[in-house]
Write a protein that holds these residues in place. Structure first.
Motif, PDB file in Angstrom:
ATOM      1  N   SER A 162       0.825  -1.212   0.000  1.00 37.29           N
ATOM      2  CA  SER A 162       0.000   0.000   0.000  1.00 37.29           C
ATOM      3  C   SER A 162       0.855   1.256   0.000  1.00 37.29           C
ATOM      4  N   LEU A 163       1.942   1.255   0.774  1.00 34.51           N
ATOM      5  CA  LEU A 163       2.816   2.429   0.789  1.00 34.51           C
ATOM      6  C   LEU A 163       3.559   2.561  -0.540  1.00 34.51           C
ATOM      7  N   GLY A 164       3.935   1.426  -1.118  1.00 33.44           N
ATOM      8  CA  GLY A 164       4.561   1.464  -2.444  1.00 33.44           C
ATOM      9  C   GLY A 164       3.616   2.034  -3.488  1.00 33.44           C
ATOM     10  N   ALA A 165       2.338   1.658  -3.425  1.00 33.41           N
ATOM     11  CA  ALA A 165       1.348   2.201  -4.360  1.00 33.41           C
ATOM     12  C   ALA A 165       1.172   3.704  -4.162  1.00 33.41           C
ATOM     13  N   LEU A 166       1.190   4.146  -2.897  1.00 37.45           N
ATOM     14  CA  LEU A 166       1.079   5.583  -2.607  1.00 37.45           C
ATOM     15  C   LEU A 166       2.248   6.344  -3.227  1.00 37.45           C
ATOM     16  N   ILE A 167       3.454   5.839  -3.021  1.00 39.11           N
ATOM     17  CA  ILE A 167       4.634   6.532  -3.531  1.00 39.11           C
ATOM     18  C   ILE A 167       4.636   6.561  -5.058  1.00 39.11           C
ATOM     19  N   LEU A 168       4.357   5.424  -5.686  1.00 34.59           N
ATOM     20  CA  LEU A 168       4.362   5.353  -7.144  1.00 34.59           C
ATOM     21  C   LEU A 168       3.311   6.272  -7.745  1.00 34.59           C
ATOM     22  N   THR A 189      16.923  -2.535   1.110  1.00 34.35           N
ATOM     23  CA  THR A 189      16.473  -1.926  -0.147  1.00 34.35           C
ATOM     24  C   THR A 189      15.049  -1.390  -0.016  1.00 34.35           C
ATOM     25  N   LEU A 190      14.159  -2.200   0.568  1.00 35.67           N
ATOM     26  CA  LEU A 190      12.779  -1.761   0.769  1.00 35.67           C
ATOM     27  C   LEU A 190      12.712  -0.542   1.682  1.00 35.67           C
ATOM     28  N   LEU A 191      13.473  -0.588   2.772  1.00 31.36           N
ATOM     29  CA  LEU A 191      13.464   0.514   3.736  1.00 31.36           C
ATOM     30  C   LEU A 191      13.942   1.806   3.085  1.00 31.36           C
ATOM     31  N   ALA A 192      15.026   1.738   2.333  1.00 27.68           N
ATOM     32  CA  ALA A 192      15.557   2.933   1.671  1.00 27.68           C
ATOM     33  C   ALA A 192      14.574   3.488   0.653  1.00 27.68           C
ATOM     34  N   ALA A 193      13.974   2.605  -0.145  1.00 26.91           N
ATOM     35  CA  ALA A 193      13.045   3.047  -1.183  1.00 26.91           C
ATOM     36  C   ALA A 193      11.801   3.711  -0.591  1.00 26.91           C
ATOM     37  N   LEU A 194      11.225   3.095   0.424  1.00 29.06           N
ATOM     38  CA  LEU A 194      10.016   3.653   1.038  1.00 29.06           C
ATOM     39  C   LEU A 194      10.320   4.964   1.763  1.00 29.06           C
ATOM     40  N   GLN A 198      -1.312  12.936   5.648  1.00 31.76           N
ATOM     41  CA  GLN A 198      -1.429  14.117   4.792  1.00 31.76           C
ATOM     42  C   GLN A 198      -1.064  13.798   3.348  1.00 31.76           C
ATOM     43  N   ILE A 199      -0.006  13.008   3.176  1.00 23.55           N
ATOM     44  CA  ILE A 199       0.404  12.637   1.819  1.00 23.55           C
ATOM     45  C   ILE A 199      -0.663  11.766   1.171  1.00 23.55           C
ATOM     46  N   ALA A 200      -1.155  10.760   1.900  1.00 24.41           N
ATOM     47  CA  ALA A 200      -2.175   9.860   1.358  1.00 24.41           C
ATOM     48  C   ALA A 200      -3.451  10.614   1.011  1.00 24.41           C
ATOM     49  N   ARG A 201      -3.812  11.576   1.833  1.00 27.30           N
ATOM     50  CA  ARG A 201      -5.023  12.367   1.573  1.00 27.30           C
ATOM     51  C   ARG A 201      -4.841  13.230   0.325  1.00 27.30           C
ATOM     52  N   ALA A 250      -4.896   2.117   7.790  1.00 26.07           N
ATOM     53  CA  ALA A 250      -5.073   0.868   8.543  1.00 26.07           C
ATOM     54  C   ALA A 250      -3.792   0.042   8.547  1.00 26.07           C
ATOM     55  N   SER A 251      -3.144  -0.094   7.385  1.00 31.76           N
ATOM     56  CA  SER A 251      -1.926  -0.898   7.317  1.00 31.76           C
ATOM     57  C   SER A 251      -0.796  -0.260   8.113  1.00 31.76           C
ATOM     58  N   THR A 252      -0.768   1.083   8.154  1.00 32.67           N
ATOM     59  CA  THR A 252       0.249   1.772   8.951  1.00 32.67           C
ATOM     60  C   THR A 252       0.039   1.518  10.438  1.00 32.67           C
ATOM     61  N   ALA A 253      -1.214   1.602  10.889  1.00 27.02           N
ATOM     62  CA  ALA A 253      -1.502   1.331  12.300  1.00 27.02           C
ATOM     63  C   ALA A 253      -1.134  -0.098  12.663  1.00 27.02           C
ATOM     64  N   VAL A 254      -1.455  -1.043  11.792  1.00 25.10           N
ATOM     65  CA  VAL A 254      -1.177  -2.456  12.080  1.00 25.10           C
ATOM     66  C   VAL A 254       0.324  -2.727  12.099  1.00 25.10           C
ATOM     67  N   ILE A 255       1.068  -2.153  11.138  1.00 22.85           N
ATOM     68  CA  ILE A 255       2.513  -2.428  11.101  1.00 22.85           C
ATOM     69  C   ILE A 255       3.208  -1.845  12.321  1.00 22.85           C
ATOM     70  N   LEU A 256       2.706  -0.708  12.814  1.00 18.84           N
ATOM     71  CA  LEU A 256       3.273  -0.144  14.036  1.00 18.84           C
ATOM     72  C   LEU A 256       3.034  -1.069  15.225  1.00 18.84           C
ATOM     73  N   LEU A 257       1.843  -1.658  15.289  1.00 12.89           N
ATOM     74  CA  LEU A 257       1.554  -2.604  16.367  1.00 12.89           C
ATOM     75  C   LEU A 257       2.413  -3.856  16.248  1.00 12.89           C
ATOM     76  N   LEU A 258       2.562  -4.333  15.023  1.00  8.26           N
ATOM     77  CA  LEU A 258       3.288  -5.582  14.828  1.00  8.26           C
ATOM     78  C   LEU A 258       4.790  -5.406  14.794  1.00  8.26           C
ATOM     79  N   ALA A 259       5.274  -4.144  14.759  1.00  5.70           N
ATOM     80  CA  ALA A 259       6.720  -3.921  14.825  1.00  5.70           C
ATOM     81  C   ALA A 259       7.305  -4.522  16.095  1.00  5.70           C
ATOM     82  N   ALA A 260       6.463  -4.626  17.099  1.00  4.83           N
ATOM     83  CA  ALA A 260       6.901  -5.247  18.356  1.00  4.83           C
ATOM     84  C   ALA A 260       7.352  -6.685  18.139  1.00  4.83           C
TER      85      ALA A 260
END
Length: 435
Positions: A180-186, A258-263, A287-290, A304-314
């Motif tokens: 989803s973040l890749g789609a936003l950036i592209l 590579t993924l981290l740098a690109a995103l 703000q960017i997504a909006r 939603a995916s951002t909130a979940v990845i933050l939770l699962l970063a643990a």
């Protein structure tokens, strides 16, 4: 009754012979070990802008050069840890490298800093994820600590069930965030190139129009270096990979970097184009997504995916903390019970200890990630610096083929991470004075 409940929550016992089956593929390992590092994309750019906005529009122009410098450091650190994995195929975290090359005291400093960092990762990630949820649902804000403890319990049970089952639980959200973040950036870059993505007027940017000093840029650089948190997790967990462990771990680390740098760069480029700056109540990613997707389905998917990845970063800590604790326990620096694996062939005592200590932090700091973050980066960069200086000592003493190039790479990395550590520690002192 307790035994029945344990089987329902954790699952049936596994035979020791099944430990090989429980090893991770590169795809599963990327999901488990990379969630911490990749989730930092959600706030690393915002941390840079939070410093630069003090100089107004002129300051924001430096966001991309600062991010580029961080990516250079990222490349150095990833390359260094790839060397470490090759030199320590059984697992080469900062503790082991420091122990072999720098001595007992530095190794204990490295081990302690990493253990504390793992605990803080859980507390910060879950608190930040819950903050994202309560921002969308303000009525849940008074219950944020309870919600955080519930999520902590869910992640703990998932890891007690075993590494394969935790990979199943966490793979989909991790790859959903990347996609989803890749789609936003592209999409954002295409719209920016075609002139259909209008930036905010420069007059909307707050802050005094000050001269951008080297110290301001250094502070922005150190703040954005939160993007590097979690990189060391793969080198600590080499033995969790399927054979050949070392090669699979090195490949996974390269993909993660590579993924981290690109995103990270993609988000920063879009933030710069849109003149986005941190505001209360809405994240930079939002703000960017909006701006790119308005408030359609893709906008909510990204949130939603951002909130979940933050939770699962643990979950990265649940992969790293028990293994490091078991190594320290074998060396008689922690209770010997942390060496033992449980019924599901995971270090159950280490997992439970991590959950308990993280819960204390969440409760003690009232679920406020902002109060925990200044402590967060210090442990990370202590481990980075000691690990890289340890590798410098190793190359210089063994002098194998190509040792000069390897040593210089680790030396540059060690000096760079030490410089960041000094700035982060100085900023932490400023933060304590303000609070």
């Amino acid at each position: 009754m307790p035994s029945i409940l344990k089987r329902v929550l954790v699952g049936r016992p596994l035979k020791s012979a099944q430990s090989g089956i429980e090893r991770l593929t590169k795809k599963a390992a990327l999901a488990i070990f990379s969630s911490d590092a990749l989730s930092s994309v959600a706030y690393a750019t915002e941390e840079i802008l939070l410093v630069l906005v003090a100089a107004g529009t002129y300051g924001l122009r430096y966001s991309l050069p600062v991010a580029s410098a961080i990516v250079v450091l990222l490349v150095i650190v990833v390359a260094s840890y790839r060397q470490t994995i090759r030199a320590y195929p059984s697992g080469g975290g900062a503790y082991i490298v420091a122990k072999d090359n720098l001595g007992q005291i530095p190794s204990l400093v490295a081990g302690a800093s990493l253990l504390v960092d793992y605990i803080l990762t859980v507390a910060v990630s879950i608190s930040a994820g819950v903050a994202a949820i309560t921002s969308a649902l303000p009525s849940m804000y008074p219950k944020r600590v309870t919600i955080a403890i519930v999520f902590l319990g869910f992640i703990t049970i998932g890891n007690l069930r075993g590494v394969r089952e935790s990979a199943k639980l966490f793979a989909i959200p991790t790859y959903l965030f990347i996609g989803s973040l890749g789609a936003l950036i592209l999409t954002g870059l295409i719209r920016a190139a075609t002139g259909t993505l209008a930036p905010l007027p420069e007059s909307a940017v707050p802050g005094a129009f000050l001269v951008v000093s080297p110290f301001l840029l250094l502070r922005a650089f150190s703040s954005g270096c939160t993007a590097l948190t979690g990189i060391e997790a793969i080198s600590n967990g080499v033995q969790a990979f399927r054979k050949p462990e070392s090669r699979n771990a090195r490949t996974t680390l390269a993909v993660m970097g590579t993924l981290l740098a690109a995103l990270f760069v993609g988000v920063t480029v879009l933030a710069k184009h849109l003149n986005v700056f941190p505001v209360e109540g809405e994240t930079v990613i939002s703000q960017i997504a909006r701006a790119v997707f308005d408030r359609g389905f893709l906008y909510y998917l990204i949130q939603a995916s951002t909130a979940v990845i933050l939770l699962l970063a643990a979950n990265t800590s649940y992969a790293g903390f028990p293994r490091l604790a078991s190594i320290l326990a074998r060396d008689r620096y922690l209770p010997v019970q942390l060496v033992n694996q449980g019924d599901r062939l995971v270090y159950s005592n280490g997992i439970i200890s991590l959950a308990f200590l993280s819960a204390l932090l969440i409760i003690g700091f009232n679920g406020d990630a902002h109060r925990l973050i200044p402590l967060y980066a210090v442990g990370v960069f202590i481990g980075f610096s000691l690990s890289q200086f340890g590798m410098v000592r190793k190359w210089a003493s063994e002098r194998e083929r190509g040792w000069v190039g390897h040593m210089l790479l680790n030396l540059v990395g060690g000096l760079a991470t030490t410089a960041v550590l000094i700035v982060v520690a100085f900023r932490m002192g400023e933060w304590h004075e303000l609070t």
